[in-house]
Design an enzyme around this catalytic site. Structure first.
Site, PDB file in Angstrom:
ATOM      1  N   PRO A  10       0.847  -1.198   0.000  1.00 24.75           N
ATOM      2  CA  PRO A  10       0.000   0.000   0.000  1.00 24.75           C
ATOM      3  C   PRO A  10       0.873   1.236   0.000  1.00 24.75           C
ATOM      4  CG  PRO A  10       0.054  -1.004   2.185  1.00 24.75           C
ATOM      5  CD  PRO A  10       0.813  -1.915   1.269  1.00 24.75           C
ATOM      6  N   CYS A  93       2.990   3.691   9.187  1.00 18.66           N
ATOM      7  CA  CYS A  93       3.145   4.971   8.495  1.00 18.66           C
ATOM      8  C   CYS A  93       3.639   6.046   9.467  1.00 18.66           C
ATOM      9  CB  CYS A  93       1.818   5.396   7.879  1.00 18.66           C
ATOM     10  SG  CYS A  93       1.916   6.960   6.994  1.00 18.66           S
ATOM     11  N   GLY A 206      10.312  -3.626   2.513  1.00 20.60           N
ATOM     12  CA  GLY A 206      11.271  -2.557   2.753  1.00 20.60           C
ATOM     13  C   GLY A 206      12.545  -2.682   1.939  1.00 20.60           C
ATOM     14  N   GLY A 227       7.392  -2.535  -2.931  1.00 21.92           N
ATOM     15  CA  GLY A 227       6.766  -1.226  -2.928  1.00 21.92           C
ATOM     16  C   GLY A 227       7.192  -0.410  -4.121  1.00 21.92           C
TER      17      GLY A 227
END
Length: 328
Positions: A10, A93, A206, A227
């Site tokens: 996300p 976040c 990550g 990501g």
């Protein structure tokens, strides 16, 4: 049962419904995630605009942010009714807005609250899994102690799936962008978590550059989450189904993926969606390929004009198709 061997993270302002539909032209099997949506936004906002998605996106997960168990439960019920395949809780976040709302990475300091949020959310959406995405810790926390405390508290409540961004977050002193790059990665700590808690599903996130890097660093783990690598260079997903799932991809190459996406673009244009809102997610598809610069230029310059339509995408694609002959 959902497979999380490969997930697409996300990402705020990036993984909207158009991005996810585009990624489906590249991989059928990767689990896709929405941008983080707050419980308050879902409860009080335009639900169709926030939560609507195309059936082609399945399997797709909804990521929630919040710290009020009742609100999270209500948002989960709404999300489940929309047909999402998973609810994911954002405990990672680090943005200022998220901190002010007492959720995201700030909740790394409150493992018992996280466990309560998970329980309320899972009870509200009993037919789909609720998972947790976290950091290693925040600020001066010891990463191992913080990570294990969070995981163990939620595991005692019944959570079985944890997606771990293998960095700490600094809630003051670093911007959200810096928090994606500056804190050092510690993949070994995530692997240690899996070794110590083998009954849990642990997914690595990550700094993973591509599928090869992801496979190397996820040894012993249950899956990976890409990501920025998937967003900025989406062609890496063309190999995903064959390499990760041993199944054929939906598109043989980049050009075929664009052609397969055209009907979706036309449907959204007919509904009034501006072209650039859709094509901005495609800009990196031909990175380092002949004609790639012209592809980006055509989409960027012509796609933002009033009334821009499917002809702009066809024109950009024509630059790619002409490129080999021109290069020769």
């Amino acid at each position: 049962m959902l497979s999380r061997r490969l997930c697409i993270a996300p990402m705020m302002d990036w993984t909207d419904r158009h991005c996810r539909a585009f990624h489906r032209m590249l991989t059928r099997r990767a689990l896709l995630y929405t941008e983080m949506l707050t419980a308050d936004a879902i409860i009080h906002g335009d639900r169709e605009r926030l939560l609507g998605f195309d059936p082609v996106e399945h399997p797709v997960a909804l990521q929630l942010g919040g710290s009020d168990a009742d609100k999270m439960a209500e948002a989960a019920r709404i999300g489940a009714a929309f047909g999402y395949d998973e609810i994911n809780l954002n405990i990672g976040c680090p943005s200022d807005r998220v901190q002010a709302g007492r959720f995201g990475a700030r909740l790394m300091r409150e493992p018992d609250l996280v466990a309560a949020l998970w329980s309320a959310t899972q009870e509200a959406a009993p037919d789909i899994p609720v998972t947790i995405k976290s950091r290693l810790g925040v600020d001066e926390q010891d990463p191992r102690a913080a990570l294990f405390a969070l995981v163990d508290a939620s595991a005692r409540s019944g959570c079985r799936t944890f997606i771990v961004h293998a960095r700490k977050a600094w809630l003051s002193g670093l911007s959200p962008k810096e928090n994606r790059d500056v804190p050092p990665l510690d993949y070994e700590l995530v692997r240690e978590l899996k070794r110590a808690r083998p009954n849990l599903e642990v997914i690595l996130n990550g700094g993973l550059r591509d599928l090869c890097h992801a496979a190397q660093e996820s040894r012993g783990l249950d899956g990976v989450m890409l990501g920025r690598a998937a967003y900025q260079n989406p062609a890496v997903l063309l190999d995903a189904d064959a390499r990760v799932f041993d199944t054929p991809p939906p598109s043989a190459d980049r050009i075929q993926a664009v052609e397969a996406y055209l009907p979706y673009i036309e449907r959204r244009l007919s509904e009034g969606t501006p072209l650039h809102a859709i094509t901005r997610h495609m800009l990196g598809l031909f990175n380092a390929q002949p004609g790639g610069r012209l592809w980006r230029r055509v989409l960027s310059e012509r796609g933002v004009r009033a009334g821009a339509g499917i002809e702009v995408v066809r024109a950009a694609l024509a630059e790619i198709e002409r490129a080999p002959a021109r290069a020769a």
